[in-house]
Design a protein around this motif. Structure first.
Motif, mmCIF file in Angstrom:
data_model
loop_
_atom_site.group_PDB
_atom_site.id
_atom_site.type_symbol
_atom_site.label_atom_id
_atom_site.label_comp_id
_atom_site.label_asym_id
_atom_site.label_seq_id
_atom_site.Cartn_x
_atom_site.Cartn_y
_atom_site.Cartn_z
ATOM 1 N N ALA A 80 0.828 -1.211 0.000
ATOM 2 C CA ALA A 80 0.000 0.000 0.000
ATOM 3 C C ALA A 80 0.862 1.262 0.000
ATOM 4 O O ALA A 80 0.474 2.289 -0.571
ATOM 5 C CB ALA A 80 -0.930 -0.003 1.207
ATOM 6 N N ASP A 110 -5.997 0.358 3.700
ATOM 7 C CA ASP A 110 -7.424 0.359 3.387
ATOM 8 C C ASP A 110 -7.597 -0.470 2.120
ATOM 9 O O ASP A 110 -7.025 -0.133 1.075
ATOM 10 C CB ASP A 110 -7.915 1.789 3.142
ATOM 11 N N VAL A 112 -9.838 -0.799 -0.053
ATOM 12 C CA VAL A 112 -10.483 -0.147 -1.197
ATOM 13 C C VAL A 112 -9.707 1.083 -1.649
ATOM 14 O O VAL A 112 -9.416 1.263 -2.833
ATOM 15 C CB VAL A 112 -11.941 0.232 -0.856
ATOM 16 N N GLN A 113 -9.345 1.937 -0.690
ATOM 17 C CA GLN A 113 -8.715 3.216 -1.033
ATOM 18 C C GLN A 113 -7.246 3.096 -1.433
ATOM 19 O O GLN A 113 -6.737 3.923 -2.192
ATOM 20 C CB GLN A 113 -8.827 4.186 0.153
ATOM 21 N N ASP A 114 -6.556 2.064 -0.947
ATOM 22 C CA ASP A 114 -5.109 1.971 -1.163
ATOM 23 C C ASP A 114 -4.707 1.110 -2.354
ATOM 24 O O ASP A 114 -3.515 1.041 -2.684
ATOM 25 C CB ASP A 114 -4.420 1.409 0.089
ATOM 26 N N VAL A 116 -5.598 -0.773 -6.415
ATOM 27 C CA VAL A 116 -6.331 -0.959 -7.662
ATOM 28 C C VAL A 116 -6.327 -2.456 -7.960
ATOM 29 O O VAL A 116 -5.247 -3.050 -8.063
ATOM 30 C CB VAL A 116 -5.675 -0.208 -8.833
ATOM 31 N N VAL A 257 -2.706 2.148 -5.337
ATOM 32 C CA VAL A 257 -3.545 3.152 -5.970
ATOM 33 C C VAL A 257 -2.654 4.196 -6.666
ATOM 34 O O VAL A 257 -1.520 4.434 -6.251
ATOM 35 C CB VAL A 257 -4.461 3.823 -4.917
ATOM 36 N N ASN A 258 -3.152 4.759 -7.726
ATOM 37 C CA ASN A 258 -2.451 5.758 -8.557
ATOM 38 C C ASN A 258 -1.406 5.149 -9.486
ATOM 39 O O ASN A 258 -0.648 5.885 -10.131
ATOM 40 C CB ASN A 258 -1.808 6.869 -7.709
ATOM 41 N N GLU A 300 -14.272 -5.434 -8.021
ATOM 42 C CA GLU A 300 -14.334 -4.363 -7.023
ATOM 43 C C GLU A 300 -15.628 -4.453 -6.220
ATOM 44 O O GLU A 300 -15.621 -4.270 -4.987
ATOM 45 C CB GLU A 300 -14.232 -3.006 -7.715
ATOM 46 N N ARG A 304 -16.127 -5.070 -2.021
ATOM 47 C CA ARG A 304 -16.955 -4.234 -1.141
ATOM 48 C C ARG A 304 -18.023 -5.072 -0.429
ATOM 49 O O ARG A 304 -18.290 -4.898 0.762
ATOM 50 C CB ARG A 304 -17.605 -3.110 -1.947
#
Length: 322
Positions: A80, A110, A112-114, A116, A257-258, A300, A304
Protein backbone atom coordinates in the motif's frame (compact mmCIF):
# COMPACT_ATOMS: atom_id res chain seq x y z
CA UNK A 1 -8.88 31.23 -28.96
CA UNK A 2 -7.29 29.24 -31.76
CA UNK A 3 -3.94 29.26 -29.91
CA UNK A 4 -5.56 27.93 -26.70
CA UNK A 5 -7.34 25.19 -28.64
CA UNK A 6 -4.08 24.22 -30.39
CA UNK A 7 -2.25 24.00 -27.05
CA UNK A 8 -5.06 21.90 -25.55
CA UNK A 9 -4.92 19.47 -28.47
CA UNK A 10 -1.13 19.27 -28.15
CA UNK A 11 -1.40 18.49 -24.42
CA UNK A 12 -4.05 15.86 -25.10
CA UNK A 13 -1.87 14.25 -27.76
CA UNK A 14 1.08 14.28 -25.36
CA UNK A 15 -1.06 12.57 -22.70
CA UNK A 16 -2.06 9.82 -25.12
CA UNK A 17 1.55 9.41 -26.24
CA UNK A 18 2.78 9.19 -22.64
CA UNK A 19 0.14 6.56 -21.78
CA UNK A 20 0.97 4.56 -24.88
CA UNK A 21 4.67 4.84 -24.11
CA UNK A 22 4.16 3.61 -20.55
CA UNK A 23 2.23 0.60 -21.81
CA UNK A 24 4.81 -0.19 -24.48
CA UNK A 25 7.86 0.16 -22.23
CA UNK A 26 6.48 -1.44 -19.06
CA UNK A 27 8.03 -3.42 -17.52
CA UNK A 28 11.58 -2.21 -17.97
CA UNK A 29 12.89 -4.16 -14.96
CA UNK A 30 11.85 -7.12 -12.77
CA UNK A 31 8.47 -6.94 -11.03
CA UNK A 32 8.10 -7.91 -7.37
CA UNK A 33 4.91 -9.64 -6.22
CA UNK A 34 4.50 -9.53 -2.45
CA UNK A 35 2.74 -12.48 -0.81
CA UNK A 36 1.74 -11.48 2.73
CA UNK A 37 1.86 -15.07 3.98
CA UNK A 38 4.68 -17.51 4.68
CA UNK A 39 6.26 -19.69 1.97
CA UNK A 40 4.56 -23.03 1.32
CA UNK A 41 1.02 -21.96 2.16
CA UNK A 42 -1.84 -22.11 -0.31
CA UNK A 43 -1.55 -18.42 -1.23
CA UNK A 44 2.18 -18.77 -1.86
CA UNK A 45 1.70 -21.88 -4.02
CA UNK A 46 -0.90 -20.18 -6.22
CA UNK A 47 1.22 -17.03 -6.48
CA UNK A 48 4.18 -19.00 -7.82
CA UNK A 49 2.00 -20.78 -10.39
CA UNK A 50 0.80 -17.38 -11.57
CA UNK A 51 4.08 -15.45 -11.57
CA UNK A 52 5.99 -18.05 -13.56
CA UNK A 53 3.62 -17.59 -16.48
CA UNK A 54 3.18 -13.86 -15.89
CA UNK A 55 6.92 -13.41 -16.39
CA UNK A 56 6.66 -15.07 -19.79
CA UNK A 57 3.87 -12.71 -20.82
CA UNK A 58 5.56 -9.56 -19.54
CA UNK A 59 8.99 -10.49 -20.84
CA UNK A 60 10.65 -9.67 -17.50
CA UNK A 61 11.37 -11.58 -14.32
CA UNK A 62 8.50 -11.62 -11.81
CA UNK A 63 9.79 -12.35 -8.32
CA UNK A 64 7.70 -13.51 -5.34
CA UNK A 65 8.66 -11.98 -2.01
CA UNK A 66 7.03 -13.34 1.14
CA UNK A 67 6.33 -10.75 3.83
CA UNK A 68 4.22 -12.62 6.41
CA UNK A 69 3.00 -11.34 9.74
CA UNK A 70 -0.10 -10.02 11.51
CA UNK A 71 -2.41 -12.21 9.46
CA UNK A 72 -1.22 -10.67 6.20
CA UNK A 73 -1.28 -7.05 7.34
CA UNK A 74 2.47 -6.47 7.22
CA UNK A 75 2.94 -7.43 3.57
CA UNK A 76 -0.29 -5.77 2.48
CA UNK A 77 0.60 -2.48 4.20
CA UNK A 78 4.05 -2.63 2.61
CA UNK A 79 2.55 -2.70 -0.90
CA UNK A 80 0.00 0.00 0.00
CA UNK A 81 2.91 2.35 0.73
CA UNK A 82 5.09 1.25 -2.22
CA UNK A 83 5.74 3.38 -5.29
CA UNK A 84 2.74 3.31 -7.62
CA UNK A 85 4.76 2.35 -10.69
CA UNK A 86 3.72 -1.27 -11.29
CA UNK A 87 6.93 -2.79 -9.96
CA UNK A 88 5.57 -3.75 -6.53
CA UNK A 89 2.33 -5.73 -6.59
CA UNK A 90 0.28 -7.64 -4.04
CA UNK A 91 -0.97 -11.20 -4.42
CA UNK A 92 -3.34 -11.99 -1.60
CA UNK A 93 -6.24 -14.12 -0.44
CA UNK A 94 -9.66 -12.74 0.44
CA UNK A 95 -9.35 -13.59 4.14
CA UNK A 96 -6.42 -11.19 4.56
CA UNK A 97 -7.95 -8.48 2.40
CA UNK A 98 -11.60 -8.36 3.47
CA UNK A 99 -11.68 -9.97 6.94
CA UNK A 100 -8.67 -8.27 8.56
CA UNK A 101 -10.17 -4.74 8.40
CA UNK A 102 -12.99 -5.94 10.69
CA UNK A 103 -10.71 -8.06 12.85
CA UNK A 104 -7.81 -5.71 13.60
CA UNK A 105 -8.05 -2.24 15.09
CA UNK A 106 -5.15 -1.13 12.87
CA UNK A 107 -4.24 -2.97 9.68
CA UNK A 108 -2.02 -0.30 8.14
CA UNK A 109 -4.00 -0.29 4.88
CA UNK A 110 -7.42 0.36 3.39
CA UNK A 111 -8.44 -2.48 1.03
CA UNK A 112 -10.48 -0.15 -1.20
CA UNK A 113 -8.71 3.22 -1.03
CA UNK A 114 -5.11 1.97 -1.16
CA UNK A 115 -5.30 -0.52 -4.05
CA UNK A 116 -6.33 -0.96 -7.66
CA UNK A 117 -7.48 -4.52 -8.43
CA UNK A 118 -5.47 -5.89 -11.34
CA UNK A 119 -7.71 -8.92 -11.40
CA UNK A 120 -9.17 -11.95 -9.71
CA UNK A 121 -7.14 -15.13 -10.23
CA UNK A 122 -8.76 -18.16 -8.62
CA UNK A 123 -11.16 -19.38 -5.98
CA UNK A 124 -10.02 -21.82 -3.33
CA UNK A 125 -11.73 -25.03 -2.28
CA UNK A 126 -12.30 -25.36 1.48
CA UNK A 127 -13.59 -28.43 3.31
CA UNK A 128 -14.82 -29.39 6.75
CA UNK A 129 -12.64 -32.34 7.77
CA UNK A 130 -12.64 -34.66 10.77
CA UNK A 131 -10.45 -37.24 12.42
CA UNK A 132 -11.22 -40.64 10.88
CA UNK A 133 -12.44 -42.00 14.24
CA UNK A 134 -15.15 -39.32 14.50
CA UNK A 135 -18.49 -41.13 14.07
CA UNK A 136 -20.58 -38.43 12.32
CA UNK A 137 -20.05 -38.52 8.57
CA UNK A 138 -22.12 -35.48 7.62
CA UNK A 139 -23.01 -31.98 8.81
CA UNK A 140 -26.46 -33.18 9.85
CA UNK A 141 -24.96 -35.91 12.06
CA UNK A 142 -22.41 -33.45 13.47
CA UNK A 143 -25.17 -31.03 14.42
CA UNK A 144 -27.21 -33.80 16.08
CA UNK A 145 -24.22 -34.89 18.18
CA UNK A 146 -23.25 -31.34 19.16
CA UNK A 147 -26.82 -30.60 20.26
CA UNK A 148 -26.88 -33.75 22.34
CA UNK A 149 -23.43 -33.13 23.83
CA UNK A 150 -22.63 -29.39 23.73
CA UNK A 151 -19.05 -28.22 24.31
CA UNK A 152 -17.58 -31.68 23.67
CA UNK A 153 -16.68 -31.46 19.97
CA UNK A 154 -13.49 -29.50 19.30
CA UNK A 155 -12.54 -27.66 16.12
CA UNK A 156 -9.09 -26.42 15.18
CA UNK A 157 -8.29 -23.26 13.26
CA UNK A 158 -5.20 -21.48 11.97
CA UNK A 159 -5.76 -18.83 14.66
CA UNK A 160 -8.35 -16.44 16.06
CA UNK A 161 -10.16 -14.57 13.33
CA UNK A 162 -8.83 -16.68 10.47
CA UNK A 163 -11.16 -17.82 7.74
CA UNK A 164 -11.41 -21.37 9.07
CA UNK A 165 -12.19 -20.04 12.55
CA UNK A 166 -14.97 -17.76 11.25
CA UNK A 167 -16.53 -20.48 9.09
CA UNK A 168 -16.64 -22.64 12.22
CA UNK A 169 -18.40 -19.78 14.01
CA UNK A 170 -20.88 -19.49 11.12
CA UNK A 171 -21.69 -23.21 11.45
CA UNK A 172 -22.25 -22.90 15.21
CA UNK A 173 -24.41 -19.81 14.88
CA UNK A 174 -26.58 -21.24 12.11
CA UNK A 175 -27.05 -24.65 13.74
CA UNK A 176 -27.45 -23.35 17.28
CA UNK A 177 -24.66 -25.57 18.60
CA UNK A 178 -21.57 -25.03 20.75
CA UNK A 179 -18.19 -26.34 19.63
CA UNK A 180 -14.87 -25.81 21.43
CA UNK A 181 -12.53 -23.64 19.35
CA UNK A 182 -8.82 -24.55 19.50
CA UNK A 183 -6.68 -21.91 17.72
CA UNK A 184 -3.28 -22.85 16.27
CA UNK A 185 -0.47 -20.87 14.68
CA UNK A 186 -1.18 -21.93 11.13
CA UNK A 187 -3.41 -24.30 9.17
CA UNK A 188 -0.76 -27.02 8.85
CA UNK A 189 -0.45 -27.44 12.63
CA UNK A 190 -4.24 -27.52 12.97
CA UNK A 191 -4.60 -30.20 10.29
CA UNK A 192 -1.81 -32.29 11.83
CA UNK A 193 -3.54 -32.36 15.22
CA UNK A 194 -6.86 -33.35 13.66
CA UNK A 195 -5.02 -36.24 11.99
CA UNK A 196 -3.44 -37.13 15.33
CA UNK A 197 -6.77 -37.02 17.16
CA UNK A 198 -5.92 -34.17 19.54
CA UNK A 199 -8.75 -32.14 17.94
CA UNK A 200 -11.87 -33.44 16.20
CA UNK A 201 -12.64 -31.06 13.33
CA UNK A 202 -11.15 -28.31 11.19
CA UNK A 203 -12.00 -26.24 8.14
CA UNK A 204 -9.06 -26.53 5.77
CA UNK A 205 -8.13 -25.38 2.27
CA UNK A 206 -7.75 -28.25 -0.17
CA UNK A 207 -4.07 -27.45 -0.81
CA UNK A 208 -3.47 -27.87 2.94
CA UNK A 209 -5.62 -30.97 3.45
CA UNK A 210 -5.74 -32.97 0.23
CA UNK A 211 -2.59 -35.03 0.94
CA UNK A 212 -4.17 -36.20 4.23
CA UNK A 213 -7.51 -36.81 2.52
CA UNK A 214 -5.96 -38.89 -0.27
CA UNK A 215 -3.98 -40.91 2.29
CA UNK A 216 -7.16 -41.66 4.24
CA UNK A 217 -5.96 -39.75 7.30
CA UNK A 218 -8.78 -37.19 7.25
CA UNK A 219 -12.40 -37.63 6.27
CA UNK A 220 -14.42 -34.91 4.56
CA UNK A 221 -17.81 -34.05 6.05
CA UNK A 222 -18.67 -31.24 3.64
CA UNK A 223 -17.41 -28.51 1.33
CA UNK A 224 -17.57 -25.07 2.97
CA UNK A 225 -17.71 -23.16 -0.34
CA UNK A 226 -21.04 -21.85 -1.56
CA UNK A 227 -21.13 -24.41 -4.39
CA UNK A 228 -19.90 -27.98 -4.74
CA UNK A 229 -16.34 -28.37 -5.99
CA UNK A 230 -15.72 -29.83 -9.47
CA UNK A 231 -12.94 -31.95 -7.94
CA UNK A 232 -15.39 -33.35 -5.33
CA UNK A 233 -18.78 -33.37 -7.07
CA UNK A 234 -20.29 -35.95 -4.69
CA UNK A 235 -19.42 -34.05 -1.51
CA UNK A 236 -22.28 -31.76 -0.37
CA UNK A 237 -21.79 -28.21 0.82
CA UNK A 238 -22.43 -27.14 4.41
CA UNK A 239 -25.09 -24.81 2.99
CA UNK A 240 -27.12 -27.76 1.74
CA UNK A 241 -27.80 -28.57 5.40
CA UNK A 242 -27.39 -25.14 7.02
CA UNK A 243 -28.83 -22.60 4.62
CA UNK A 244 -26.73 -19.49 4.08
CA UNK A 245 -23.53 -20.96 5.55
CA UNK A 246 -20.62 -20.97 3.14
CA UNK A 247 -17.84 -18.85 1.74
CA UNK A 248 -15.81 -18.98 -1.45
CA UNK A 249 -12.34 -17.58 -0.78
CA UNK A 250 -10.58 -15.92 -3.72
CA UNK A 251 -7.07 -14.97 -4.71
CA UNK A 252 -6.37 -11.66 -6.41
CA UNK A 253 -3.59 -9.46 -7.80
CA UNK A 254 -3.46 -5.78 -6.78
CA UNK A 255 -1.38 -2.67 -7.47
CA UNK A 256 -0.99 0.43 -5.29
CA UNK A 257 -3.55 3.15 -5.97
CA UNK A 258 -2.45 5.76 -8.56
CA UNK A 259 -0.51 3.20 -10.61
CA UNK A 260 -0.69 4.55 -14.20
CA UNK A 261 -3.77 3.27 -16.07
CA UNK A 262 -1.58 2.12 -18.97
CA UNK A 263 0.45 -0.07 -16.62
CA UNK A 264 -2.74 -1.51 -15.10
CA UNK A 265 -4.02 -2.22 -18.62
CA UNK A 266 -0.78 -4.02 -19.50
CA UNK A 267 -0.95 -6.14 -16.34
CA UNK A 268 -4.61 -6.97 -16.88
CA UNK A 269 -4.00 -8.08 -20.45
CA UNK A 270 -1.09 -10.29 -19.36
CA UNK A 271 -3.07 -11.76 -16.47
CA UNK A 272 -6.01 -12.57 -18.72
CA UNK A 273 -3.75 -14.46 -21.13
CA UNK A 274 -2.14 -16.37 -18.26
CA UNK A 275 -5.53 -17.51 -16.96
CA UNK A 276 -6.53 -18.66 -20.44
CA UNK A 277 -3.51 -20.99 -20.54
CA UNK A 278 -4.72 -24.63 -20.24
CA UNK A 279 -1.57 -25.59 -18.33
CA UNK A 280 -2.22 -22.91 -15.72
CA UNK A 281 -5.86 -23.89 -15.36
CA UNK A 282 -4.94 -27.56 -14.95
CA UNK A 283 -2.26 -26.74 -12.38
CA UNK A 284 -4.66 -24.59 -10.36
CA UNK A 285 -7.29 -27.32 -10.42
CA UNK A 286 -4.77 -29.84 -9.10
CA UNK A 287 -4.30 -27.50 -6.14
CA UNK A 288 -8.03 -27.57 -5.42
CA UNK A 289 -8.59 -24.16 -7.02
CA UNK A 290 -10.73 -22.92 -9.88
CA UNK A 291 -9.61 -20.13 -12.23
CA UNK A 292 -11.69 -17.04 -11.46
CA UNK A 293 -11.78 -14.39 -14.18
CA UNK A 294 -13.97 -11.39 -13.46
CA UNK A 295 -14.42 -7.93 -14.94
CA UNK A 296 -12.51 -5.38 -12.81
CA UNK A 297 -15.73 -3.55 -11.87
CA UNK A 298 -17.36 -6.79 -10.74
CA UNK A 299 -14.28 -7.76 -8.76
CA UNK A 300 -14.33 -4.36 -7.02
CA UNK A 301 -18.02 -4.88 -6.20
CA UNK A 302 -17.25 -8.32 -4.76
CA UNK A 303 -14.54 -6.84 -2.52
CA UNK A 304 -16.95 -4.23 -1.14
CA UNK A 305 -19.68 -6.81 -0.58
CA UNK A 306 -17.24 -9.22 1.14
CA UNK A 307 -16.04 -6.43 3.44
CA UNK A 308 -19.62 -5.84 4.62
CA UNK A 309 -20.42 -9.54 4.97
CA UNK A 310 -17.33 -10.48 6.96
CA UNK A 311 -17.70 -7.45 9.21
CA UNK A 312 -21.06 -8.89 10.29
CA UNK A 313 -19.55 -12.37 10.85
CA UNK A 314 -16.64 -11.00 12.89
CA UNK A 315 -18.98 -8.87 15.03
CA UNK A 316 -21.28 -11.85 15.64
CA UNK A 317 -18.31 -14.03 16.63
CA UNK A 318 -16.87 -11.32 18.87
CA UNK A 319 -13.42 -11.95 17.36
CA UNK A 320 -10.92 -9.12 17.63
CA UNK A 321 -7.13 -8.87 17.46
CA UNK A 322 -5.24 -5.85 18.76
Amino acid sequence: MKIIRTRWLAMLALGFATAAGAQNTYPAKPVMVVVPQAPGGANDVVARILTTKLAERLGKQVVVENRPGAGGNIGTAYVAKAAADGYTLLFTVSSAHVINPALYKRTGFDPVQDFVPVGSVATAGYVLVANTSFLPGSVRELVALARKKPDTVTFASAGNGTLNHLIGEMIQHSAGIRLVHVPYKGAAAAAADVVGGQVTLSVQSLPSAQAFIRAGKLKVLAVTNEKRLPSMPDVPTVGETLRGVGATPWYGLFAPVNTPPAVIARLRAALRKVLEDPEVRETLERQGCEPFVSEPSKFEALIRSDLARWSEVVNAAGATID
